[in-house]
Enzyme design. Structure first.
Site, mmCIF file in Angstrom:
data_model
loop_
_atom_site.group_PDB
_atom_site.id
_atom_site.type_symbol
_atom_site.label_atom_id
_atom_site.label_comp_id
_atom_site.label_asym_id
_atom_site.label_seq_id
_atom_site.Cartn_x
_atom_site.Cartn_y
_atom_site.Cartn_z
ATOM 1 N N HIS A 186 0.835 -1.211 0.000
ATOM 2 C CA HIS A 186 0.000 0.000 0.000
ATOM 3 C C HIS A 186 0.875 1.269 0.000
ATOM 4 O O HIS A 186 0.743 2.126 -0.875
ATOM 5 C CB HIS A 186 -0.913 -0.005 1.232
ATOM 6 C CG HIS A 186 -1.774 1.216 1.363
ATOM 7 N ND1 HIS A 186 -3.090 1.250 0.969
ATOM 8 C CD2 HIS A 186 -1.490 2.460 1.835
ATOM 9 C CE1 HIS A 186 -3.584 2.465 1.186
ATOM 10 N NE2 HIS A 186 -2.635 3.217 1.723
ATOM 11 N N GLU A 187 1.770 1.345 0.975
ATOM 12 C CA GLU A 187 2.616 2.546 1.058
ATOM 13 C C GLU A 187 3.553 2.615 -0.152
ATOM 14 O O GLU A 187 3.881 3.698 -0.630
ATOM 15 C CB GLU A 187 3.420 2.571 2.365
ATOM 16 C CG GLU A 187 2.572 2.485 3.650
ATOM 17 C CD GLU A 187 1.474 3.532 3.773
ATOM 18 O OE1 GLU A 187 1.609 4.615 3.189
ATOM 19 O OE2 GLU A 187 0.453 3.238 4.445
ATOM 20 N N HIS B 245 1.831 4.466 -2.819
ATOM 21 C CA HIS B 245 1.967 5.924 -2.617
ATOM 22 C C HIS B 245 3.350 6.388 -3.083
ATOM 23 O O HIS B 245 3.488 7.422 -3.731
ATOM 24 C CB HIS B 245 1.836 6.271 -1.131
ATOM 25 C CG HIS B 245 0.437 6.258 -0.601
ATOM 26 N ND1 HIS B 245 -0.576 7.007 -1.141
ATOM 27 C CD2 HIS B 245 -0.114 5.597 0.458
ATOM 28 C CE1 HIS B 245 -1.697 6.813 -0.433
ATOM 29 N NE2 HIS B 245 -1.443 5.949 0.536
ATOM 30 N N GLU C 21 -4.758 7.663 -2.796
ATOM 31 C CA GLU C 21 -5.280 6.385 -2.302
ATOM 32 C C GLU C 21 -5.667 5.468 -3.459
ATOM 33 O O GLU C 21 -5.623 4.246 -3.324
ATOM 34 C CB GLU C 21 -6.475 6.606 -1.371
ATOM 35 C CG GLU C 21 -6.104 7.226 -0.022
ATOM 36 C CD GLU C 21 -5.048 6.457 0.756
ATOM 37 O OE1 GLU C 21 -4.976 5.228 0.625
ATOM 38 O OE2 GLU C 21 -4.263 7.098 1.476
HETATM 39 ZN ZN ZN Z 1 -2.800 5.284 2.008
#
Ligand code: ZN
Length: 474
Positions: A239-240, A243, A269
């Protein structure tokens, strides 16, 4: 300073760090509202048709910042920043001690202060709309209502069917004890699989995973390791990492300017949750990483097949913690927070009512009983940092991601790319369509230009329905 506070700074430094951050926000305020800055921006705005599009957008974004900022009295602006830092450290302690009453007065102050700021910035707008707009330009509560209604209508019945057949997926093998040192090796492997440039991105450890960046050349992501749940860190890193890829691939020409970052929170997101779920929890990706996972943790997962791994990673069951929620029930966690934020801002409930309201909605939406506030209203860091209006970005971003995937599949054989283990065609496509533009294009433009149509949550609902119907044989 924030990153330092969350990672290595000594615990006793929170007070003085709050003062430091307050002072820095004062300096930022003074620069944003200084006479020279305003004269320069007004001149640029008056000649905006003579500017190239990127400079025009830089100027208009700065001017918007100025217009909103200068309406807030400086003392209030600085006090708000200080309050955010203080509330954050009180929240940490309250969460550890499971003591909401410690945090309650700070939370009420945070809501009140954020609402006042919103009214200063946009006196004619409803405060909650201004807060939503801070994270996703143009987003309103009525648009959120329509979006969440669509989700609720289709996803709640699907979730009930999945719950009925919960025994069709067994994830017990994931609940063993997985050595942290091995989990760290897995993180490193995942960053390589994702093609993250390690010269410009490092991984740290924090209670709550996050991404921060100082420029596209210095991006920092964090994770949290749990011995009895390696999937938590696995998917935090992905997830990160999503980003991070966005920031790392913004255009060089935008670096160190106000446009050199992701277009919005929901757009950010959309990228992190795209990697985490649509890519990271796909059949192909599970097949790609499982040989490494199995070898790394041997003999713990020796008896697990590729198919069983894919299914257990995607097990859906209503739960207490947003960060650990599966892909299907995740949006219900967001809906609860959205409803509570709105109620707080319009004054129909106070901070004192929050634990009770929180627990009531968890029962109503997810059918679970909340045992204590640590696993309830105190679980997330957003409100303690003053981020009201942020939560909807997660759900909207998830839905953007499904629409992007539909567009990507027209140009890229995504499944074959993932199976090959070289994800660069995916990164290249996202760079070409989204990453490189930073904030030059708005989220709306990015979606239209990439997908040839405006935002449509139907892609997301269809994607989830197909996936979970298949996994649970519904
Ligand atoms: Zn996030």
């Amino acid at each position: 300073i924030y990153y330092d506070g969350a990672t290595t700074a000594p615990k006793g430094s929170a007070g003085v760090r709050a003062i430091t951050l307050g002072e820095l926000s004062r300096i930022s305020y003074e620069h944003t509202t200084a006479k020279e800055s305003i004269e320069m921006l007004e001149c640029l705005m008056a000649h905006s048709d003579e500017l190239d599009p990127v400079t025009r957008r830089k100027a208009s974004e700065l001017y918007r910042d100025y217009e909103r900022t200068h309406r807030v009295p400086i003392e209030e602006f600085v006090a708000h920043q200080q309050l955010c830092s203080e509330a954050d450290s009180v929240w940490h302690e309250a969460k550890v001690k499971d003591d909401f009453s410690m945090f309650e007065p700070y939370l009420q102050k945070m809501f009140d202060s954020t609402k006042r700021m919103a009214l200063y910035m946009e006196p004619d707008k409803r405060p909650y709309d201004t807060m939503l707009d801070n994270f996703e330009r143009g987003l309103t509560a009525s648009a959120c209502d329509a979006f969440f209604d669509t989700l609720k209508k289709r996803l709640v019945p699907l979730m009930h069917k999945v719950v009925e057949h919960g025994d069709r997926v067994n994830d017990a093998p994931l609940r063993q004890s997985f050595p942290i040192a091995k989990q760290k090796e897995l993180s490193s492997y995942l960053m390589d699989v994702m093609g993250i440039d390690r010269d410009h991105c490092i991984l740290g450890e924090t209670e709550h995973p996050f991404t921060t960046d100082f420029s596209k050349y210095d991006v920092r992501i964090t994770t949290h390791y749990y011995e009895n749940n390696f999937a938590a860190s696995l998917y935090s890193v992905i997830h990160e990492g999503g980003h991070a890829l966005y920031e790392l691939h913004t255009g060089d020409e935008l670096a160190c300017s106000n446009l050199g970052r992701g277009a919005s929170m929901a757009m950010h997101e959309s990228q992190s949750r795209f990697y985490e779920n649509i890519i990271g929890r796909s059949w192909e990706f599970c097949g790609l990483i499982f040989p490494f996972v199995k070898k790394e943790f041997s003999p713990l997962l020796d008896g697990v097949s590729d198919e069983e791994f894919y299914r257990m990673i995607n097990k859906s069951s209503p739960s207490l913690i947003r960060l650990e929620a599966d892909e299907l029930t995740y949006c219900l966690h967001i809906m609860i927070r959205y409803r509570l934020e709105r109620a707080m801002i319009d004054g129909s409930i106070t901070a004192h009512d929050l634990p009770h309201e929180w627990n009531r909605l968890y029962k109503e939406y997810l059918g679970v009983d909340v045992p204590d506030d640590t696993h309830g209203v105190l679980q997330d860091s957003h409100w303690s940092g003053g981020s009201f209006g942020y939560f909807p970005s997660y759900a909207i971003g998830s839905a953007y991601g499904a629409q992007f995937m539909d567009a990507m599949r027209k140009d890229v054989d995504v499944d074959a790319v993932i199976r090959s283990g070289d994800l660069s065609p995916v990164v290249d496509w996202l760079t070409d369509k989204i990453y490189r533009f930073g904030m030059v294009k708005t989220p709306e433009q990015l979606i239209r230009d990439t997908c040839g149509a405006p935002f449509d949550p139907q892609f997301y609902v269809d994607y989830l329905t197909a996936k979970f119907t298949d996994i649970y044989g519904l």
